[in-house]
Scaffold this active site. Structure first.
Site, mmCIF file in Angstrom:
data_model
loop_
_atom_site.group_PDB
_atom_site.id
_atom_site.type_symbol
_atom_site.label_atom_id
_atom_site.label_comp_id
_atom_site.label_asym_id
_atom_site.label_seq_id
_atom_site.Cartn_x
_atom_site.Cartn_y
_atom_site.Cartn_z
ATOM 1 N N LYS A 117 -14.419 6.886 -6.683
ATOM 2 C CA LYS A 117 -14.110 5.506 -6.337
ATOM 3 C C LYS A 117 -14.949 5.118 -5.111
ATOM 4 O O LYS A 117 -14.554 5.395 -3.976
ATOM 5 C CB LYS A 117 -12.616 5.331 -6.049
ATOM 6 C CG LYS A 117 -11.751 5.456 -7.294
ATOM 7 C CD LYS A 117 -10.315 5.048 -7.040
ATOM 8 C CE LYS A 117 -10.150 3.583 -6.755
ATOM 9 N NZ LYS A 117 -10.509 2.715 -7.873
ATOM 10 N N HIS B 278 -6.865 1.542 -5.439
ATOM 11 C CA HIS B 278 -6.032 1.543 -6.646
ATOM 12 C C HIS B 278 -6.542 2.641 -7.580
ATOM 13 O O HIS B 278 -7.481 2.444 -8.349
ATOM 14 C CB HIS B 278 -6.092 0.183 -7.341
ATOM 15 C CG HIS B 278 -5.309 -0.868 -6.630
ATOM 16 N ND1 HIS B 278 -5.845 -1.623 -5.613
ATOM 17 C CD2 HIS B 278 -4.026 -1.301 -6.770
ATOM 18 C CE1 HIS B 278 -4.942 -2.480 -5.168
ATOM 19 N NE2 HIS B 278 -3.833 -2.294 -5.843
ATOM 20 N N TYR C 277 6.970 -2.542 -5.016
ATOM 21 C CA TYR C 277 6.105 -3.203 -6.011
ATOM 22 C C TYR C 277 4.992 -2.259 -6.468
ATOM 23 O O TYR C 277 4.769 -2.057 -7.666
ATOM 24 C CB TYR C 277 5.492 -4.477 -5.411
ATOM 25 C CG TYR C 277 4.490 -5.136 -6.330
ATOM 26 C CD1 TYR C 277 4.901 -6.053 -7.286
ATOM 27 C CD2 TYR C 277 3.136 -4.813 -6.269
ATOM 28 C CE1 TYR C 277 3.994 -6.633 -8.152
ATOM 29 C CE2 TYR C 277 2.225 -5.383 -7.138
ATOM 30 C CZ TYR C 277 2.654 -6.298 -8.072
ATOM 31 O OH TYR C 277 1.745 -6.851 -8.949
ATOM 32 N N HIS C 278 4.286 -1.681 -5.511
ATOM 33 C CA HIS C 278 3.130 -0.870 -5.870
ATOM 34 C C HIS C 278 3.534 0.477 -6.460
ATOM 35 O O HIS C 278 2.734 1.123 -7.137
ATOM 36 C CB HIS C 278 2.229 -0.689 -4.653
ATOM 37 C CG HIS C 278 1.627 -1.969 -4.188
ATOM 38 N ND1 HIS C 278 2.061 -2.636 -3.068
ATOM 39 C CD2 HIS C 278 0.651 -2.745 -4.730
ATOM 40 C CE1 HIS C 278 1.364 -3.747 -2.926
ATOM 41 N NE2 HIS C 278 0.510 -3.840 -3.914
ATOM 42 N N TYR D 86 -0.073 -15.425 -3.360
ATOM 43 C CA TYR D 86 -0.769 -14.394 -2.592
ATOM 44 C C TYR D 86 -2.244 -14.762 -2.573
ATOM 45 O O TYR D 86 -2.898 -14.764 -3.619
ATOM 46 C CB TYR D 86 -0.525 -13.052 -3.269
ATOM 47 C CG TYR D 86 -1.129 -11.843 -2.634
ATOM 48 C CD1 TYR D 86 -0.936 -11.557 -1.293
ATOM 49 C CD2 TYR D 86 -1.869 -10.947 -3.398
ATOM 50 C CE1 TYR D 86 -1.474 -10.420 -0.718
ATOM 51 C CE2 TYR D 86 -2.406 -9.792 -2.843
ATOM 52 C CZ TYR D 86 -2.213 -9.546 -1.507
ATOM 53 O OH TYR D 86 -2.737 -8.407 -0.948
ATOM 54 N N ASP E 289 -11.721 0.431 -2.435
ATOM 55 C CA ASP E 289 -10.654 0.184 -3.403
ATOM 56 C C ASP E 289 -9.800 1.438 -3.575
ATOM 57 O O ASP E 289 -10.294 2.482 -3.999
ATOM 58 C CB ASP E 289 -11.270 -0.223 -4.749
ATOM 59 C CG ASP E 289 -10.250 -0.261 -5.866
ATOM 60 O OD1 ASP E 289 -9.086 -0.604 -5.587
ATOM 61 O OD2 ASP E 289 -10.616 0.048 -7.016
#
Length: 693
Positions: A547, A553, A178-179, A24, A551
């Site tokens: 944040k 996450h 996945y996330h 990736y 981003d």
């Protein structure tokens, strides 16, 4: 008995074709990323997996205020057709399998890719690859959503309908669990929510009328999945078997797909990044290998494509050599071992069958809960799904903090020899030169001067008009925008005008309150917080968590919010994607005692000093600011020098301890003695526990 060429041996079984091997990758600029792709292909990589930077993922041009400090950090910036041309210069797209991790702007990037391929002379019907195009999980994990869920699902289904008709070898959606695991999902939740997402998409395609009923088998056959493989080998392997079993049932019973080949559960994997540690990072190598074996050792649950994180991702952006190491791990397993020469080693195992059945039953029960809520879109909008993930993640963190769940080098076996891999931690990761952002900005400005403004305006008008009609596929208007020279931000803002923007529930308020038994660490921190509030004359300590930048996450900062609430703080957390100006305005308006910033994208060097400067200008420079994220030591020292009270990195894991540290920083800001002598100014480190774990 011997044969002429030496001792007789039984013939080697025929080997399966290896999975697609990817890393990736993408950073800095299209030109730099193109050079990296060429190197990786020359080293034996068999497919490309494109990482886009956050402005590209979020539909912002590089000169937008929210893009500051984010350009080229976590992926390649693609602002227009010229960038896409440069990204794949010299790489024949008709012969290349390209996976693009892109969601909110997936339609736009696919359009740019198609036009770039056409300019190479490619037949778009022969293009192979994948657009992730799974927007639902973005509301729950990575945060790179733009529009409300309804219009976002429309964009997804429009891409599916278009590719079925025009790009028969392209996988238009890659349902990404996945996330979800990175956000805290248990194996049962990962299975259930991913399959519910797939059903949401398939139902929308089936009911939308763009794809004839007789072609639904083609749609089902081209949905793929992208899964997370954690370190619990048996559980992860059984998870893949459960996925395959349930998908076969759903596609046969819900969508009447008779062809077993089209019901096959096709999936790729990136092994777990959540479990990678900054402490003793060399341990990440064996974690990565074990996690990869879980999705390759069993032929009945083998991935079609694998990409591995680098050993040093908890430290910062991997270098090309680190990515090469990940590629070589795959090549050794595929070509040196006999992994691909035998049938499934686990067929008939009662242990594997029992665990698989357990996961199937648990997932079916959770799928039923989501169905009762009306499906994935209502479950997102209600906050139910996010709350479930925040709660699961909090439970995992609690197990690590208590020592119930062992993490080698973190909460056990911490004694270590100095590592030559991290002798110079700042050289152990790749650093993006800020000059690349300036170069991207200059290129963007030049691009705008070289295009036909009338054509751009007409293309955007056409896009807005089509977006206002539910019966029109938006892919044609998007292709017209790509050809006219429209930029990423212009395309996305035209749709923002029609669809609006969206802020997803944080899930923090719904997480259960952790008990604070007498004598425990949480009880002590709560006592300190309440006493400090009384000493400085406020009802409760107020902590603003923000944040800045793009981003998304938010998993770690959500855990900080939950634990601070448990410790008696009043927590102000408004979610992701805030400008420094918005954060400072909120800090002043709410009269907070501390500001906590979380940044994983590498934008801390630009964004944190901006927050500090604005606080000083607002007369609030005495409010302590703490920062957490993937921050190299040299950057941490620089931030502290500029006035940050504490920097937190993935090296530390005790969230309760960080709340205690925040209490002491508030006390110090009010000229009070630290609550605990162990947190005195003379001994406080430059790194404590992580805001973004």
């Amino acid at each position: 008995m011997t044969k002429p060429n030496g001792p007789w041996r039984s013939p080697r079984p025929a080997r399966e074709r290896p999975w697609l091997m990817r890393t990736y990758a993408g950073h800095s600029s299209a030109k730099e990323s193109n050079a990296l792709y060429r190197k990786n292909l020359a080293k034996g990589q068999t497919g490309l997996s494109v990482a886009f930077d956050l402005p590209t993922q979020m539909g912002y041009d590089a000169d937008h205020v929210l893009a500051r400090g984010e350009v080229g950090r976590v992926g390649v910036p693609v602002g227009h057709l010229g960038d896409m041309r440069a990204l794949f210069d010299g790489i024949p797209l008709e012969q290349t399998n390209t996976s693009m991790t892109i969601n909110a702007t997936a339609m736009w990037l696919l359009a740019l890719y198609q036009v770039a391929a056409e300019e190479q002379g490619a037949d778009i019907a022969k293009l192979t690859g994948t657009t992730q195009n799974d927007i639902i999980k973005e509301y729950l994990s990575r945060g790179t959503y733009v529009f409300p869920p309804g219009p976002s699902v429309r964009l997804t289904t429009d891409v599916i309908a278009y590719t079925v008709a025009r790009m028969p070898k392209w996988n238009p959606v890659n349902v990404c669990s996945y996330h979800l695991q990175e956000a805290g999902a248990t194996p049962v939740q990962e299975i259930a929510y991913a399959l519910c997402t797939a059903m949401t998409v398939l139902d929308a395609v089936r009911d939308g009328g763009q794809v004839p009923p007789e072609r639904m088998g083609e749609v089902v056959g081209r949905i793929s999945f992208f899964v997370n493989a954690g370190v619990r080998f048996v559980e992860e392997m059984c998870k893949m078997r459960a996925f395959a079993r349930l998908w076969d049932t759903i596609t046969r019973e819900r969508y009447q797909i008779a062809d077993p080949a089209r019901r096959r559960f096709r999936y790729g994997v990136q092994v777990n990044s959540l479990g990678l540690t900054e402490a003793q990072p060399e341990n990440n190598v064996q974690r990565i290998v074990l996690e990869m074996l879980a999705v390759t050792l069993s032929s009945g649950a083998r991935a079609r494509a694998v990409q591995l994180p680098a050993w040093n991702e908890a430290l910062g952006l991997p270098r090309p050599w680190d990515q090469q190491w990940g590629l070589r791990i795959q090549q050794v397993l595929a070509y040196e071992s006999d992994l691909l020469e035998y049938g499934d080693l686990f067929d008939g195992s009662p242990v594997v069958e029992a665990k698989t059945a357990e996961l199937v039953a648990g997932a079916e029960a959770e799928i039923a809960v989501v169905a009762e809520l009306g499906g994935m879109v209502p479950a997102v909008e209600s906050g139910y799904l996010k709350a479930q993930l925040v709660t699961s993640h909090a439970a995992r963190r609690a197990r690590i903090e208590s020592g119930e769940e062992k993490v080698v080098g973190v909460n056990c076996f911490q004694a270590t020899e100095p590592s030559p891999l991290t002798a110079d931690t700042d050289a152990a990761v790749h650093h993006v030169d800020p000059a690349y952002e300036l170069a991207v900005l200059a290129d963007l400005a030049e691009w705008r001067t070289r295009r036909d403004d009338a054509q751009v305006a007409a293309a955007l008008d056409g896009l807005r008009a089509d977006a206002n009609r539910q019966d029109v596929n938006l892919m044609d208007a998007t292709l017209a925008c790509a050809r006219a020279g429209v930029t990423t931000g212009e395309w996305a803002f035209a749709l923002r005008e029609v669809f609006g923007e969206y802020r997803a529930p944080t899930g923090v308020g719904s997480a259960p309150v952790a008990p604070a038994g007498p004598g425990g660490e949480l009880a002590a921190v709560r006592e300190a917080a309440l006493a400090t509030a009384a000493e400085i004359g406020v009802g409760r300590l107020r902590l603003l968590l923000g944040k800045p930048g793009l981003d998304g996450h938010s998993n770690g900062i959500e855990q900080i919010a939950v634990r601070a609430r448990d410790a008696g703080f009043e927590v102000i957390y408004q979610g992701i994607r805030l400008t420094p100006a918005q954060i400072v305005a909120a800090a002043v308006a709410e009269d907070v005692q501390c500001v906590g910033l979380s940044i994983l994208s590498g934008g801390h060097a630009e964004l944190v000093p901006d927050v500090l400067r604005r606080l000083r200008e607002a007369g609030a420079g005495d409010i302590p600011v703490v920062v957490g994220g993937i921050i190299p030591p040299a950057d941490a020292q620089a931030l502290c020098f500029q006035g940050v009270a504490a920097v937190f990195t993935p090296r530390d894991f005790d969230i309760t301890a960080i709340i205690g540290r925040i209490v002491d920083e508030i006390r110090l800001a009010h000229k009070l003695q630290p609550w605990s002598a162990s947190h005195a100014v003379a001994t406080r480190p430059t790194s404590a526990t992580t805001i973004e774990g």
